[in-house]
Design a protein around this motif. Sequence first.
Motif, short mmCIF file in Angstrom:
data_model
loop_
_atom_site.label_atom_id
_atom_site.label_comp_id
_atom_site.label_asym_id
_atom_site.label_seq_id
_atom_site.Cartn_x
_atom_site.Cartn_y
_atom_site.Cartn_z
N ALA A 78 0.84 -1.21 0.00
CA ALA A 78 0.00 0.00 0.00
C ALA A 78 0.87 1.26 0.00
N HIS A 107 0.27 4.14 -2.77
CA HIS A 107 -0.03 5.55 -2.51
C HIS A 107 1.06 6.47 -3.07
N THR A 140 -2.28 -2.65 5.15
CA THR A 140 -2.82 -1.64 4.24
C THR A 140 -3.54 -0.54 5.02
N THR A 193 -2.30 3.24 5.02
CA THR A 193 -3.23 4.19 4.41
C THR A 193 -3.66 5.27 5.41
#
Lengths: 320, 320
Positions: free
Chosen positions: A167, A171, A193, A197
């Motif tokens: 992740a 991003h 994740t 995040t």
Amino acid sequence: MAETSSIQAPALEDVKLAAARVSSRVHQTPVMTCEGLDRIAGAELFFKCENLQKVGAFKARGATNAVFSLSEEAAQRGVATHSSGNHAAALAWAARERGIVAHVVMPTSSPRIKRIAVEGYGAEITDCEPTLMAREAALEEVVARTGATFIHPYDNPEVVAGQGTAALELHAEIDRLQIVVTPLGGGGLLSGTAIATAGLAGHVEVIGAEPEIADDAYRSLRAGVLLPSDDSMTVADGLRTALSPMTFGVLRRFGVRVLTASEEGIIEAMRMIWERAKIVVEPSAAVTLAIVLANPAEFQGRRIGLILSGGNVDFDHLPW
Amino acid sequence: MAETSSIQAPALEDVKLAAARVSSRVHQTPVMTCEGLDRIAGAELFFKCENLQKVGAFKARGATNAVFSLSEEAAQRGVATHSSGNHAAALAWAARERGIVAHVVMPTSSPRIKRIAVEGYGAEITDCEPTLMAREAALEEVVARTGATFIHPYDNPEVVAGQGTAALELHAEIDRLQIVVTPLGGGGLLSGTAIATAGLAGHVEVIGAEPEIADDAYRSLRAGVLLPSDDSMTVADGLRTALSPMTFGVLRRFGVRVLTASEEGIIEAMRMIWERAKIVVEPSAAVTLAIVLANPAEFQGRRIGLILSGGNVDFDHLPW
């Protein structure tokens, strides 16, 4: 079952440390797009291709982080796990990368193809009867005899931090995502994740994709207590495991939602990814697209990251 | 059969013009590597992934170049072809991109799935009996009635120049290649690759990969005369066509060699690419890897580009 874990979940900082540790050892996998699938979903889909990862699955990230986090002294005694899936192959591979031994306890009922993969990465296999008790007893015996460190497939903070690096990369590469969807089995990838995040893109919603007939996480989060899994035989064989107290705690803390997909929906989504995006994904990976297609009200018009967890498939037994 | 062509083959300059024309319209496809396959081949393999191209095949390049080379006046009368394969889909797609009509003559015996693909891109389909004579008659009738320009799948200089843009991109991205291998059916992709490679990387050898049971190009080059194809039913269904006088002339002029692969070798290579590289390729694309594996003396230790021509597969009828 306990609802709080004695194992401390990792933080964003741990995911960043994991990234520094694993980035030269695993692939920074590509993010693919596919106009055909966008059209079908009515959304912008960004596929993080962990099927193209070392050993064909994101599990290489967590296993590498765990193996390379060990002290020199602990490493020399080796690592051990019980699994017949991608985690066993990943741990065997990561151990070989560090030049140490991996012990894998495997039920005698494991498919020959999986055994060959784990052996191919040089692991020591210990056979056991195909029961949970026999498996745990065999693992205990191996650990007691060798001093190897047990690396759980997901109830382990280094493993979860390692899984979160997918992740992190997603991003960094794709901005303005509104939702990130990952498959949900034991919750290692989803926890990593959620941690990454929340720290890096707090406005992005994280959703777990679970097979309808293996929906223990969905039910656990609804009930607020950790419920056991149903021993389900979902086609998404990587997602048959249950949450651990740690991963359950992470999903609750970050308010992660779970949506479920039917078996037919999973198989259809898998085939769609093969046909349209021309990449090989395993059923567990396709659960992400399956929930997107099954819930248009949630997903249409959105900009969505989907982590395609792996691509290890038995081509002699395709589910359609 | 004629050994010299009345159709002028394109030059490097034409391939560069084609690149300028098509680069904003088709994908610049990724070049993938796979350690597992490198290990098996004992070579460094660079896969140019035309399976990830628009319409799932390199044919989008040639069709786009041909369609966008037409004068406005000619374009308004549309384009036409007879094919049931990737060229028909590519031409239909490219015509739609330009906003003009594509007429596709298709035998009534064509698989339903191919008909749906071509219809899906908005082409007008004209049915014909499944014989060469009926096909050519139907095409002539369509061209006479509509004034559409016939775009041959490979006996066409704009098509060949367009196909050459894949090699152009490959050489721009990967240096120090020693060999480039492409599948060989009618010779459009191989001719374009030979023209681009001779102009840009003259020291790189170009090799055509042909099914053993459809080896008309291999035999033609040996004999020095263009021999007819055998109407072979090779699993590599994109490679059943024979060279045209033009493509035969190009292969001779550039000293292109041809190696052949067995049906078993093709199927095994296809499965290996799916399993190891986790991408979906059609049998025709896998012939490239098949000849590499079947000829270790030619390829081991070399740095090789392989053009994976397409990824359109019927998942209900896999060849293993």
